[in-house]
Write a protein that holds these residues in place. Structure first.
Motif, PDB file in Angstrom:
ATOM      1  N   ALA A   6      -5.163   2.815  -2.140  1.00 22.39           N
ATOM      2  CA  ALA A   6      -4.268   3.972  -2.250  1.00 22.39           C
ATOM      3  C   ALA A   6      -4.980   5.137  -2.931  1.00 22.39           C
ATOM      4  CB  ALA A   6      -3.015   3.589  -3.025  1.00 22.39           C
ATOM      5  N   ASP A   7      -5.734   4.842  -3.971  1.00 27.80           N
ATOM      6  CA  ASP A   7      -6.481   5.894  -4.672  1.00 27.80           C
ATOM      7  C   ASP A   7      -7.520   6.527  -3.751  1.00 27.80           C
ATOM      8  OD1 ASP A   7      -5.067   5.484  -6.994  1.00 27.80           O
ATOM      9  OD2 ASP A   7      -6.617   4.253  -7.955  1.00 27.80           O
ATOM     10  N   LYS A   8      -8.210   5.693  -2.972  1.00 32.40           N
ATOM     11  CA  LYS A   8      -9.261   6.214  -2.084  1.00 32.40           C
ATOM     12  C   LYS A   8      -8.655   7.051  -0.958  1.00 32.40           C
ATOM     13  CE  LYS A   8     -12.907   5.393  -2.542  1.00 32.40           C
ATOM     14  NZ  LYS A   8     -13.893   6.148  -3.338  1.00 32.40           N
ATOM     15  N   ILE A   9      -7.569   6.579  -0.375  1.00 34.70           N
ATOM     16  CA  ILE A   9      -6.921   7.352   0.687  1.00 34.70           C
ATOM     17  C   ILE A   9      -6.437   8.690   0.158  1.00 34.70           C
ATOM     18  CG2 ILE A   9      -4.939   7.432   2.260  1.00 34.70           C
ATOM     19  CD1 ILE A   9      -5.174   4.362   2.471  1.00 34.70           C
ATOM     20  N   PHE A  10      -5.819   8.667  -1.013  1.00 35.15           N
ATOM     21  CA  PHE A  10      -5.295   9.906  -1.602  1.00 35.15           C
ATOM     22  C   PHE A  10      -6.432  10.880  -1.909  1.00 35.15           C
ATOM     23  CE2 PHE A  10      -3.571  12.236  -5.405  1.00 35.15           C
ATOM     24  CZ  PHE A  10      -2.679  13.012  -4.681  1.00 35.15           C
ATOM     25  N   TYR A  11      -7.533  10.360  -2.416  1.00 31.20           N
ATOM     26  CA  TYR A  11      -8.703  11.213  -2.681  1.00 31.20           C
ATOM     27  C   TYR A  11      -9.180  11.874  -1.387  1.00 31.20           C
ATOM     28  CZ  TYR A  11     -13.672  12.291  -3.120  1.00 31.20           C
ATOM     29  OH  TYR A  11     -14.898  12.910  -3.052  1.00 31.20           O
ATOM     30  N   LEU A  12      -9.293  11.089  -0.322  1.00 28.80           N
ATOM     31  CA  LEU A  12      -9.771  11.635   0.949  1.00 28.80           C
ATOM     32  C   LEU A  12      -8.779  12.638   1.547  1.00 28.80           C
ATOM     33  CD1 LEU A  12     -11.303   8.412   2.541  1.00 28.80           C
ATOM     34  CD2 LEU A  12     -12.557  10.418   1.698  1.00 28.80           C
ATOM     35  N   VAL A  13      -7.482  12.377   1.361  1.00 27.93           N
ATOM     36  CA  VAL A  13      -6.465  13.330   1.820  1.00 27.93           C
ATOM     37  C   VAL A  13      -6.640  14.666   1.108  1.00 27.93           C
ATOM     38  CG1 VAL A  13      -3.998  13.880   1.785  1.00 27.93           C
ATOM     39  CG2 VAL A  13      -4.758  11.618   2.540  1.00 27.93           C
ATOM     40  N   LEU A  28       0.824  -1.212   0.000  1.00 27.18           N
ATOM     41  CA  LEU A  28       0.000   0.000   0.000  1.00 27.18           C
ATOM     42  C   LEU A  28       0.854   1.258   0.000  1.00 27.18           C
ATOM     43  CD1 LEU A  28      -2.833   1.300   0.227  1.00 27.18           C
ATOM     44  CD2 LEU A  28      -2.453   1.348   2.698  1.00 27.18           C
ATOM     45  N   LEU A  29       1.855   1.318   0.884  1.00 24.14           N
ATOM     46  CA  LEU A  29       2.688   2.517   0.963  1.00 24.14           C
ATOM     47  C   LEU A  29       3.481   2.753  -0.315  1.00 24.14           C
ATOM     48  CD1 LEU A  29       4.042   2.451   4.635  1.00 24.14           C
ATOM     49  CD2 LEU A  29       2.200   3.854   3.671  1.00 24.14           C
ATOM     50  N   SER A  30       3.837   1.695  -1.002  1.00 23.80           N
ATOM     51  CA  SER A  30       4.574   1.836  -2.269  1.00 23.80           C
ATOM     52  C   SER A  30       3.755   2.605  -3.305  1.00 23.80           C
ATOM     53  CB  SER A  30       4.944   0.456  -2.818  1.00 23.80           C
ATOM     54  OG  SER A  30       5.834  -0.205  -1.941  1.00 23.80           O
ATOM     55  N   LEU A  31       2.446   2.565  -3.158  1.00 22.06           N
ATOM     56  CA  LEU A  31       1.559   3.318  -4.051  1.00 22.06           C
ATOM     57  C   LEU A  31       1.174   4.667  -3.460  1.00 22.06           C
ATOM     58  CD1 LEU A  31      -0.824   0.369  -4.982  1.00 22.06           C
ATOM     59  CD2 LEU A  31       0.902   1.381  -6.470  1.00 22.06           C
ATOM     60  N   LEU A  32       0.964   4.702  -2.138  1.00 22.32           N
ATOM     61  CA  LEU A  32       0.425   5.912  -1.505  1.00 22.32           C
ATOM     62  C   LEU A  32       1.461   7.016  -1.324  1.00 22.32           C
ATOM     63  CD1 LEU A  32      -1.866   7.399  -0.083  1.00 22.32           C
ATOM     64  CD2 LEU A  32      -1.232   6.205   2.029  1.00 22.32           C
ATOM     65  N   ILE A  33       2.647   6.671  -0.822  1.00 22.83           N
ATOM     66  CA  ILE A  33       3.640   7.721  -0.545  1.00 22.83           C
ATOM     67  C   ILE A  33       4.030   8.497  -1.799  1.00 22.83           C
ATOM     68  CG2 ILE A  33       6.030   8.121   0.192  1.00 22.83           C
ATOM     69  CD1 ILE A  33       5.585   6.130   2.433  1.00 22.83           C
ATOM     70  N   PRO A  34       4.288   7.848  -2.940  1.00 28.76           N
ATOM     71  CA  PRO A  34       4.565   8.635  -4.151  1.00 28.76           C
ATOM     72  C   PRO A  34       3.417   9.568  -4.542  1.00 28.76           C
ATOM     73  CG  PRO A  34       5.267   6.367  -4.456  1.00 28.76           C
ATOM     74  CD  PRO A  34       4.494   6.405  -3.176  1.00 28.76           C
ATOM     75  N   LYS A  35       2.177   9.171  -4.304  1.00 23.16           N
ATOM     76  CA  LYS A  35       1.042  10.045  -4.602  1.00 23.16           C
ATOM     77  C   LYS A  35       1.076  11.285  -3.717  1.00 23.16           C
ATOM     78  CE  LYS A  35      -2.271   6.475  -6.099  1.00 23.16           C
ATOM     79  NZ  LYS A  35      -2.680   7.104  -7.379  1.00 23.16           N
ATOM     80  N   LEU A  36       1.335  11.081  -2.428  1.00 28.11           N
ATOM     81  CA  LEU A  36       1.401  12.218  -1.507  1.00 28.11           C
ATOM     82  C   LEU A  36       2.532  13.164  -1.895  1.00 28.11           C
ATOM     83  CD1 LEU A  36       0.879  10.312   1.876  1.00 28.11           C
ATOM     84  CD2 LEU A  36      -0.838  11.612   0.601  1.00 28.11           C
ATOM     85  N   GLN A  37       3.674  12.592  -2.213  1.00 30.65           N
ATOM     86  CA  GLN A  37       4.830  13.422  -2.563  1.00 30.65           C
ATOM     87  C   GLN A  37       4.634  14.139  -3.888  1.00 30.65           C
ATOM     88  OE1 GLN A  37       7.861  10.380  -2.178  1.00 30.65           O
ATOM     89  NE2 GLN A  37       8.350  10.999  -0.077  1.00 30.65           N
ATOM     90  N   SER A  38       3.955  13.498  -4.826  1.00 29.09           N
ATOM     91  CA  SER A  38       3.697  14.146  -6.121  1.00 29.09           C
ATOM     92  C   SER A  38       2.739  15.318  -5.969  1.00 29.09           C
ATOM     93  CB  SER A  38       3.126  13.138  -7.121  1.00 29.09           C
ATOM     94  OG  SER A  38       1.817  12.736  -6.743  1.00 29.09           O
TER      95      SER A  38
END
Length: 251
Positions: A222-229, A131-141
């Motif tokens: 990861a997509d859902k968490i990033f959307y909510l963030v 999960l983090l391998s997908l989520l952290i790059p999204k947050l950083q981008s």
């Protein structure tokens, strides 16, 4: 010679294609068949093992190095697993040593990610890295600053509140092992809280549950968490007031 009759097909059998739940298991007299009885006992044993599983920090730290973020090891006030299970309140608070560690790392970053064993360290070891391998790059981008990664032993969901507050983070994400069921002992949950601080209630959080290959897959999670963030930062809130409107008509 007696005629051999075929066992009746349970009308609910077709549902097995869609769920691992124990349905249409049949019967032998007044009991369930031996095979299904043994499978139930095995699932119960897996659930108990998951509850008492321990998080291997050394292994996790080795894996988390790839994100090139500082890593902090913390503990709740529950001193052992027995106390953790009997005193949920202690699992919601960091111990004194952890509070002192956090005081040395105040950075005021946008997002703090907390990894806690919860009720299934097994779930963390199997699911957190994909999960983090997908989520952290999204947050950083998205140009969001990520605080030191926090590993918490004997942690409950609400421990993210004092940790986020101590680090002066705008939003906390806690990834935690969920209570094992008899069809899944490896389910991980993610809880998001905007402006984390001690004393918040569960209605202040958003939850994404059942993150695992047989549940909510990593890409979707990861997509859902990033959307909510993103929505949390836009609206400056999380919880019951932050609705998941992604994909609705007119959006």
């Amino acid at each position: 010679m007696d005629k051999i009759t075929k066992p009746e097909v349970d009308p609910l059998s077709f549902l097995k294609e869609f769920t691992p739940a124990r349905i249409a298991i049949g019967s032998t007299g007044n009991s369930i068949p031996t095979k299904q009885s043994l499978e139930f006992k095995l699932a119960h044993a897996h659930a108990r093992d998951a509850v008492y599983s321990a998080m291997n920090n050394e292994l996790l730290i080795d894996d988390l190095q790839q994100f090139k973020l500082p890593i902090t090891q913390l503990r709740s006030q529950a001193v052992n697993r027995a106390q953790y299970l009997q005193r949920p309140d202690l699992g919601r608070l960091p111990d004194e040593r952890s509070i002192n560690q956090l005081a040395d790392q105040i950075t005021g970053d946008d997002v703090v990610i907390i990894i806690a064993d919860g009720l299934s360290a097994l779930a963390i070891h199997e699911n957190v890295m994909p999960l983090l391998s997908l989520l952290i790059p999204k947050l950083q981008s998205a140009k969001l600053k990520v605080a030191p990664l926090c590993l918490v032993q004997q942690g409950r969901v609400a421990i993210a509140d004092p940790i986020g507050d101590a680090l002066n983070a705008k939003l906390s994400i806690i990834l935690i092992g969920e209570r094992p069921g008899l069809s899944a002992a490896d389910s991980m949950g993610a809880y998001l809280t905007y402006n984390p601080k001690p004393g918040l209630k569960d209605n202040s959080r958003n939850c994404i549950s059942n993150i695992r290959p047989g549940g909510f897959n990593y890409v979707a999670a990861a997509d859902k968490i990033f959307y909510l963030v993103q929505e949390a930062f836009k609206r400056k809130l999380t919880g019951v007031e932050l609705k998941d409107n992604e994909g609705l008509l007119g959006e």
